[in-house]
Write a protein that holds these residues in place. Structure first.
Motif, mmCIF file in Angstrom:
data_model
loop_
_atom_site.group_PDB
_atom_site.id
_atom_site.type_symbol
_atom_site.label_atom_id
_atom_site.label_comp_id
_atom_site.label_asym_id
_atom_site.label_seq_id
_atom_site.Cartn_x
_atom_site.Cartn_y
_atom_site.Cartn_z
ATOM 1 N N VAL A 297 0.839 -1.204 0.000
ATOM 2 C CA VAL A 297 0.000 0.000 0.000
ATOM 3 C C VAL A 297 0.874 1.255 0.000
ATOM 4 C CG1 VAL A 297 -1.621 1.362 1.383
ATOM 5 C CG2 VAL A 297 -2.009 -1.087 1.073
ATOM 6 N N ASN A 312 -5.392 6.482 5.220
ATOM 7 C CA ASN A 312 -5.797 5.836 3.971
ATOM 8 C C ASN A 312 -5.238 4.419 3.876
ATOM 9 O OD1 ASN A 312 -7.147 8.142 3.195
ATOM 10 N ND2 ASN A 312 -5.493 8.910 1.906
ATOM 11 N N SER A 316 -7.265 0.927 3.167
ATOM 12 C CA SER A 316 -6.888 -0.021 2.112
ATOM 13 C C SER A 316 -6.525 -1.377 2.703
ATOM 14 C CB SER A 316 -5.701 0.523 1.309
ATOM 15 O OG SER A 316 -6.019 1.750 0.683
#
Length: 625
Positions: A297, A312, A316
């Motif tokens: 990620v 974020n 994810s």
């Protein structure tokens, strides 16, 4: 899966592709995918050719592994990984990350070095910074990568204009260990002995003033003070003579400087004992699987030209982990169930197997899942497990029915033959038929008493013989009309009794289903409560660590005469305390919401009359939390 079987030597975790962009190596990702244990991640960073790799080999308990090199060239490219069983924490894996040496003049890519440094910070629970000589202004200027952290890492997706992020960074950043190599000075200040930690903190003291030179001087020091709540320092003397330095991998402990060896052992013991399990925002523990996904990620964000954002990344990672968690948990349940079940079997035995296998499946889900706040994936798993269990129950019913029907066919064969050859169509035949039917029914029950569909199969059989029985009664000329009518009523009564037995049998199965659903609910709730308690405990420890660091920093600012900065720090402390109180008070409401959501899900799953009963019970339970 045991790490010792996985890795006999380090592998590259993050490298440059053919276009010069960072990427995660599949080989390393596959290794991490196989580690479902929580991980303690220790990264080492520093200028190239400063002996970083040697310390990591010591932590791995090996003489060699990470490339040391014996020339002025940087040996490590990208980030290399070595996973070993944690020597102190059972059920944990120690992940060692050796990073590419920073400041290689031949490489000349400052941005690349910055990303390597940032990734080491983002992935580790302890960050070791390795340097040579002393901690002075020159050494701190070389650690300028720390000043770029706020530009290259975001904690939250959206930050208020005047919001201070230092507490957020402190919560998620690793502990910081400065390893000073080839240290030749005496640890003294004003002719008094000091510790290596005192030496570090003294080097991080701020200067008063607002000139550009002072701000430049204070910047790396402020960053270290504001981002890393836990700081530690080790000073190492030169390990061996100059002529032996090039063959460090070959040197035995007897050939190493005794003081260096003693400090190296102290360093390793500190890392083993004090390095925390890797977590992300909210105190959520990271496994090897999650670490591999997290690396992908972050690297993908960098490749896309974005600033890695922890918030974020958590979103994810949650989606990746939770889909996998539900799949692996369901597969675990189905595999265990099919291996243990031998149809047909007693419903309670099947229920007990279901309970044990479901608990294993939930353990798998809880271990692999991540941040399933609304229990969306756990509810989905509940539904799939329930469907599989219901299918197994139906297969059990069918297998029991087939076995009962076979026994029934064998037992009642003499009755069928008597009907076929007209043996009962004679005077007194009705009594003979009734006696035979009763006798064979008892024989059938004796042979099928352990089968769950015994009474239902018999009930249906007797129902099909009702017309034949009436015909035999009417043909029996030895009975008067009144006696025939009386026998018909007796036959109907017997059929009704049998139907009641069958209904009682089905009710027991329904009650078992209710118990199964209640146990399912209890298991899911208990696991969630335990997980939330673990996360809450870790959040509390993280908050206490940050608060303690802020209080120490505030005290230092006051002593140094930074009154305005101390006042600002006090405001941050007050705000942090208020946030901590809010977090504590929100836990009960969050748990109540969890119970309600699972109660609704269970209501939708339960069959027949069960939904109403169990749904009400669960909703009531949530009101007492």
């Amino acid at each position: 899966m045991a790490c010792s079987r996985l890795m006999s030597a380090p592998v590259c975790l993050i490298e440059n592709d053919e276009n010069g962009q960072l990427r995660v190596r599949k080989e390393a990702k596959d290794i991490l995918d196989g580690i479902s244990e929580p991980v303690v991640v220790v990264s080492v960073v520093g200028l190239y050719r400063t002996g970083k790799s040697y310390l990591m080999n010591r932590l791995a308990g090996q003489q060699s592994g990470f490339a040391l090199g014996s020339t002025i060239e940087s040996k490590t490219k990208g980030i290399w990984m070595w996973c070993v069983p944690h020597p102190n924490k059972k059920g944990h894996t120690l992940v060692l990350l050796d990073t590419e040496g920073l400041g290689d003049v031949k490489k000349g890519d400052e941005k690349h070095d910055t990303w390597i440094f940032c990734l080491a910070v983002l992935l580790s629970s302890t960050l070791v910074y390795n340097s040579l000589g002393v901690i002075d202004n020159t050494a701190l200027e070389k650690l300028h990568y720390v000043t770029a952290l706020t530009e290259n890492i975001r904690v939250k997706a959206e930050v208020g204009q005047h919001e201070d992020e230092s507490a957020d960074f402190m919560r998620v950043f690793p502990s910081f260990v400065w390893a000073v190599r080839d240290f030749t000075l005496q640890l003294k200040k004003e002719d008094k002995p000091i510790t290596s930690d005192d030496y570090l903190e003294g080097a991080l003291e701020l200067k008063r003033g607002s000139s550009p030179q002072t701000e430049t001087y204070n910047l790396p020091r402020s960053c270290l003070r504001n981002f890393f709540a836990v700081r530690k320092c080790f000073v190492f003397p030169r390990p061996a003579s100059t002529e032996n330095m090039w063959r460090m991998e070959e040197l035995t402990e007897k050939e190493l400087d005794s003081k260096f060896l003693e400090q190296a052992n102290t360093f390793c013991c500190y890392i083993y004992k004090n390095s925390e399990t890797k977590t992300v925002t909210g105190g959520r523990t990271i496994t090897g699987t999650a670490l591999g996904n997290l690396a992908e990620v972050y690297v993908e964000a960098i490749r896309s030209g974005n600033v890695p954002c922890l918030e974020n990344a958590v979103v994810s990672l949650a989606k990746i982990q939770n889909v996998r968690a539900a799949d692996e948990a369901l597969q675990c349940y189905m595999t265990e169930l099919f291996n243990l079940v031998q149809l047909p079997m007693n419903p309670e035995e099947l229920s007990n197997i279901h309970t044990v296998t479901e608990k294993k499946a939930i353990d798998v889900f809880i271990t692999v899942s991540f941040n399933d706040n609304d229990q969306i994936y756990q509810q989905e798993l509940m539904g799939k497990i329930y469907d599989e269990y219901q299918q197994m129950c139906q297969q059990n019913y069918d297998a029991s029915r087939m076995q009962c029907e076979k026994v029934l066919h064998d037992v009642f064969d003499t009755l069928e033959k008597g009907i076929s050859d007209g043996s009962y169509l004679k005077p007194g035949g009705s009594q003979k038929y009734t006696d035979t039917l009763r006798q064979l029914s008892e024989e059938y029950r004796a042979k099928t008493h352990s089968q769950i569909m015994s009474e239902e199969v018999l009930s249906k059989f007797l129902k099909t013989k009702e017309n034949i029985g009436n015909m035999i009664l009417q043909a029996d000329q030895s009975l008067s009309a009144a006696e025939q009518e009386k026998e018909v009523e007796k036959m109907k009564t017997e059929i009704l009794k049998q139907q009641k037995r069958s209904l009682k049998e089905q009710n027991r199965l329904q009650e078992q289903t209710f118990k199964d659903m209640q146990r399912t609910y209890d298991e899911h709730v208990n696991q969630i409560i335990h997980q939330m308690e673990r996360e809450q405990d870790r959040m509390r420890r993280d908050n206490d660590r940050v608060l303690d660091a802020k209080l120490r920093e505030n005290q230092a600012l006051v002593q140094l005469g930074f009154q305005w900065e101390a006042a600002r720090m006090q405001s941050e402390i007050d705000s942090l305390k208020a946030d901590m109180n809010k977090e504590n008070s929100s836990q009960r409401s969050k748990l109540r919401q969890v119970l309600n959501s699972i109660g609704i899900a269970t209501t939708m799953l339960a069959p027949g009359f069960t939904p109403k009963l169990i749904g009400v019970g669960i909703s009531m339970a949530s009101n007492f939390v």
